[in-house]
Design a protein around this motif. Structure first.
Motif, PDB file in Angstrom:
ATOM      1  N   THR A 193       0.837  -1.205   0.000  1.00 12.34           N
ATOM      2  CA  THR A 193       0.000   0.000   0.000  1.00 12.34           C
ATOM      3  C   THR A 193       0.868   1.250   0.000  1.00 12.34           C
ATOM      4  O   THR A 193       0.598   2.221  -0.718  1.00 12.34           O
ATOM      5  N   GLU A 220       3.933   1.472  -1.200  1.00  6.63           N
ATOM      6  CA  GLU A 220       4.536   1.573  -2.541  1.00  6.63           C
ATOM      7  C   GLU A 220       3.561   2.203  -3.533  1.00  6.63           C
ATOM      8  O   GLU A 220       3.928   3.089  -4.318  1.00  6.63           O
ATOM      9  N   ALA A 221       2.318   1.718  -3.516  1.00  6.35           N
ATOM     10  CA  ALA A 221       1.321   2.186  -4.486  1.00  6.35           C
ATOM     11  C   ALA A 221       0.979   3.663  -4.247  1.00  6.35           C
ATOM     12  O   ALA A 221       0.937   4.463  -5.193  1.00  6.35           O
ATOM     13  N   LEU A 235      -0.814  12.393  -8.113  1.00  4.54           N
ATOM     14  CA  LEU A 235      -2.166  12.059  -7.665  1.00  4.54           C
ATOM     15  C   LEU A 235      -2.332  12.347  -6.175  1.00  4.54           C
ATOM     16  O   LEU A 235      -1.355  12.321  -5.410  1.00  4.54           O
ATOM     17  N   GLN A 244       4.001  10.467  -6.463  1.00  7.65           N
ATOM     18  CA  GLN A 244       5.110  10.920  -7.306  1.00  7.65           C
ATOM     19  C   GLN A 244       4.610  11.365  -8.687  1.00  7.65           C
ATOM     20  O   GLN A 244       5.255  12.151  -9.355  1.00  7.65           O
ATOM     21  N   GLN A 245       3.477  10.811  -9.085  1.00  8.40           N
ATOM     22  CA  GLN A 245       2.888  11.162 -10.382  1.00  8.40           C
ATOM     23  C   GLN A 245       1.845  12.264 -10.237  1.00  8.40           C
ATOM     24  O   GLN A 245       1.090  12.542 -11.156  1.00  8.40           O
ATOM     25  N   ASN A 258       2.810   5.931  -2.711  1.00  9.21           N
ATOM     26  CA  ASN A 258       3.968   6.776  -2.989  1.00  9.21           C
ATOM     27  C   ASN A 258       4.158   6.972  -4.494  1.00  9.21           C
ATOM     28  O   ASN A 258       4.409   8.083  -4.952  1.00  9.21           O
ATOM     29  N   MET A 259       3.984   5.879  -5.261  1.00 11.54           N
ATOM     30  CA  MET A 259       4.163   6.014  -6.709  1.00 11.54           C
ATOM     31  C   MET A 259       3.089   6.930  -7.284  1.00 11.54           C
ATOM     32  O   MET A 259       3.380   7.781  -8.131  1.00 11.54           O
ATOM     33  N   GLY A 260       1.864   6.780  -6.837  1.00 14.87           N
ATOM     34  CA  GLY A 260       0.792   7.668  -7.295  1.00 14.87           C
ATOM     35  C   GLY A 260       1.105   9.126  -6.952  1.00 14.87           C
ATOM     36  O   GLY A 260       0.951  10.021  -7.790  1.00 14.87           O
ATOM     37  N   VAL A 301      -7.586  10.572  -2.763  1.00 14.77           N
ATOM     38  CA  VAL A 301      -8.393  10.101  -3.890  1.00 14.77           C
ATOM     39  C   VAL A 301      -7.974   8.686  -4.293  1.00 14.77           C
ATOM     40  O   VAL A 301      -8.810   7.802  -4.489  1.00 14.77           O
ATOM     41  N   MET A 302      -6.653   8.473  -4.383  1.00 18.93           N
ATOM     42  CA  MET A 302      -6.159   7.138  -4.733  1.00 18.93           C
ATOM     43  C   MET A 302      -6.626   6.087  -3.746  1.00 18.93           C
ATOM     44  O   MET A 302      -6.974   4.969  -4.118  1.00 18.93           O
ATOM     45  N   GLU A 315      -9.324   6.136  -1.900  1.00 16.24           N
ATOM     46  CA  GLU A 315     -10.744   5.861  -2.125  1.00 16.24           C
ATOM     47  C   GLU A 315     -10.939   4.910  -3.304  1.00 16.24           C
ATOM     48  O   GLU A 315     -11.730   3.978  -3.253  1.00 16.24           O
ATOM     49  N   ILE A 316     -10.199   5.179  -4.378  1.00 10.39           N
ATOM     50  CA  ILE A 316     -10.337   4.351  -5.583  1.00 10.39           C
ATOM     51  C   ILE A 316      -9.914   2.906  -5.298  1.00 10.39           C
ATOM     52  O   ILE A 316     -10.620   1.951  -5.627  1.00 10.39           O
ATOM     53  N   MET A 317      -8.767   2.737  -4.655  1.00 12.92           N
ATOM     54  CA  MET A 317      -8.261   1.373  -4.437  1.00 12.92           C
ATOM     55  C   MET A 317      -9.110   0.625  -3.402  1.00 12.92           C
ATOM     56  O   MET A 317      -9.258  -0.589  -3.496  1.00 12.92           O
TER      57      MET A 317
END
Lengths: 296, 296, 296, 296
Positions: free
Chosen positions: B186, B188-189, B198, B195-196, B191-193, B202-203, B205-207
């Motif tokens: 979680t 990793e996901a 996001l 970095q992009q 942090n990567m979002g 919001v991320m 909520e989506i996941m």
């Protein structure tokens, strides 16, 4: 007034999605290289076209569901790209799962011509596509998102706005990387418990009620016989293939490299699926990763 | 008739657990090396004893909550082990988190003397210990489990029977390994979002609404500011320390080696927490693993 | 008759390489965006040119040493690509480290025009570039390789023919991935020994004489104080930067994905350097990965 | 005056080691549970004994070569441990590969009784045992090490003093962990190159001459056909079995946990050998890890 929708790409996902649009009284014109699936959609009430350009003539909305970013870019912004042929007020919705940078390249080209475009990859498999209960994860301008929502509602239950162009792809790929991680982790935990003589059914109940709880345990248990109606209880047939999970994990590692993000478990899951694939499991459901850990 | 309970080990978990027994009208005699916590329990209504042997005299049930397997084995089956001093019909409940083989060694010694014993490690932190809402994961004879349940109900909400002796420890350790895996995943996901570009809220909520959903996203988000009242929003203070998660992951890798089970993501999570610890983060909450991935 | 050589890209590697050509009596014309390094080469006896096109006029051999594949492709095969300007019998030698697919794209375009081209990335750092003792790892037609060898001998000691176009890049990247793996492994082993009280110098001697032996132990020990004149004994200054190793590992993972090759240790080394970089170590020598494992 | 040597444990390694002592004119008395191997040593000139206690009567030096730490501890310091039976001025040399803590436990018990003891695990396989070219890696007092050296020289070529008691085991295990890491890394690199069409022989030559160089490439190439007379060119028969490498990697991870050392590549190598073992490869040479990565 009914919107004209052009639907391009009628594979395992695209076909049932287009049918749900028809059921919801949209006027749908379809195109695919495969004449067989086109005929199937025609029987379901779609108009058909001989090529993509013919399909999008008069389209108010274009939806595409294609296998990779190169095909998506070539369709829209290649030498004969559709964005030179569309109506001024068209809305382009690309539901393919592709690299965020590819989605952004198409969006940027659209923006330069004043065309509305969102990336809207889906979560949920073929069953959700058929039932019209997909999750759409969208990136693009808020106004375009609101417009797309009206159409996407005919095919999905949850429709999220993740952020600017490309954000739909980013969120989708982060989600699927996390899915792979907890699926592999769940397989590791259940296998280790079973090696120690515990009943995977009992262990699953315990972990679901505890802090190990996750989607794989809840609806997609990888251990054969724990849940009915999941691929693991059907010899890992159907579901979401190892080959497809590998593709998504590949996109996650491309994104990680580009955004300079460390994703050690994501990288390791990618490697394990690669090893599983090399052993010949590419066509099995992705929960079959359990078999990599089991004694032969 | 009220049961006499001896409670040995009054740390952050044991203390509040013993108090809940008192609140539920059990007659509780406590012992701990630390006079301070003994005094605290006395104030709460417990009888006290000068040593473990004195504490368990007349006990119908003995509950222990101790830091490691060596201490548990020494308490019960060492040269002056308690199993030589207990009443014939006593029930021993060890709630420490220890290696399954250590739990089995104690259980085997008890069995030889005809003494009832179960391993019953807990899931849930100090807050659950105080609220009496712990999860107990038990191993041992069904009849002993049923007897233990009456007592454990005063301290917990979910009480599971995982299997034979040691199975409680196995299921607990498998669960915590899986917890570490989806927490790291979680982080990793998200942090990567981020970095992009996001929004982690919001991320998340989506996941949560998609196939990435897991306990870390639901109740323990590692990204500061996404959730109130979790350690990540309080500078990673409180919660479940990296040092403790490292201990549990160490037990998981011991078990993996012993049972010849491959746990690649479990092993990698173990290593990442080791690196995090070496960098000085041992006293922070375990969701702080996110910081290992963030740009300094 | 003396060959005219055009040299494009005069960075830390390219500069000393070009100087060695001059020392070996080649007639060298150089170009770089950075006027400072061009002036330095002029002082060393090079002809200079205002742009790449001018530099390669009359060139019998073109050598390029550039930071990435996009720049290499743009130089040779972009809209104003040099392959439209070169002499018919020119030999192009690209010594940049880039993706094999990028090297192949340039080679294919050259082939269509009947131009000789090889990829020839180097192994060995700036010291080897200055001493003229680099290793060149080449891909391309045997005849082109033989022709290139005459020139490359002025800059290097070992000159290998790895196979067809792109093979030089593949072999270089496989080598550097393996280098990263045994460097990380060596750091892990020395750190664990030191944690147990062993002298890293003694351990290094033992492992060099045993089956753990590898290049990192032999000439580039990562533990401070074991060897003189290596970066670890100079606060990890100089040498081969973490940022550059990360770039090469990124190329290795791209290649792994493209060729569907499992490289689990390569992937994990990539992740560890990513974490090290995020912690701010990008500018240190790559043997500083040891610090990731040491207690702070 | 000739020393009396007792040799306990005559397996694939111990047998040939004892024979080399005999060849060097030591007076050797042997013991093993397996009557077959005892008979073989008798034929080679050894005295035999009916049990360990009888074997060590009159021994000036005791050498043991046993499968694990539990057996070593039981032999020397168990209820009927030999240290209660030995001559006062005996020298105990344990050449088994066991946990450093087990070696230290035996050494401590010896020290309390004033008995000289060193741990002296070996590097090199059965061929080196037969040829008398083993490497011994020793831990213990310098004076004891010097005394042991005289005997060990009859069986090995390199004899190292790694440090205090247990240090021999630590250095041996660190070395073998590093060996596993560069073997796996070499397999990954060669497989990826082969997937791209490169010749593994050519790639091996290039990497041996470059910074990827390591013992696996030099004398134990894992790719079939690259080197004659190595297990990979003989269907992975002979050599050092996956089961044994897994045992050593298990010891490395135990040591890593105990010394709180991060060994991420060591952990991952451990997992890969575990997966390989589960797939049925336990009896193959450890260089067969290449097969895990190859397409089936």
């Amino acid at each position: 007034m009914t919107q004209n929708i052009a639907f391009i790409g009628l594979g395992n996902m695209g076909g049932p999605m287009a049918k749900n649009l028809i059921k919801n009284d949209f006027k749908v014109t379809v195109y695919d290289l495969n004449a067989h699936v086109v005929a199937d959609l025609k029987a379901a009430g779609a108009n058909t076209a001989d090529n993509a350009k013919a399909a999008i003539k008069d389209a108010d909305v274009i939806i595409s569901m294609l296998p990779n970013g190169a095909i998506v870019k070539s369709l829209y912004i290649g030498n004969n790209g559709l964005i030179n042929e569309v109506k001024d007020d068209v809305l382009i919705i690309d539901s393919s799962t592709i690299a965020a940078d590819d989605a952004r390249a198409v969006a940027k080209a659209c923006e330069r011509k004043g065309i509305a475009m969102i990336d809207a990859p889906v979560s949920g498999g073929t069953a959700a596509a058929e039932a019209g209960t997909l999750t759409f994860i969208c990136g693009g301008e808020p106004a375009h998102f609101e417009a797309a929502k009206l159409v996407l509602s005919a095919m999905g239950r949850h429709i999220f706005h993740a952020g600017a162009s490309g954000a739909g792809q980013v969120a989708k790929i982060c989600n699927n990387m996390l899915l792979a991680i907890h699926m592999v982790g769940t397989a590791e935990a259940l296998n280790m418990g079973a090696q120690q003589g515990l009943d995977p059914k009992v262990m699953s109940e315990i972990m679901k009620a505890s802090s190990g709880n996750n989607w794989s345990l809840q609806v997609y248990n990888p251990f054969p016989g724990v849940m009915p109606n999941v691929p693991s209880s059907n010899d890992y047939q159907g579901g979401f293939m190892v080959d497809l999970m590998s593709k998504d994990l590949g996109l996650s590692q491309e994104l990680a490299a580009k955004s300079k993000s460390a994703t050690p478990l994501g990288a390791m899951a990618t490697q394990l699926y690669q090893i599983h694939q090399a052993a010949g499991a590419g066509g099995k459901d992705f929960s079959s990763i359990l078999q990599l850990f089991q004694k032969k």
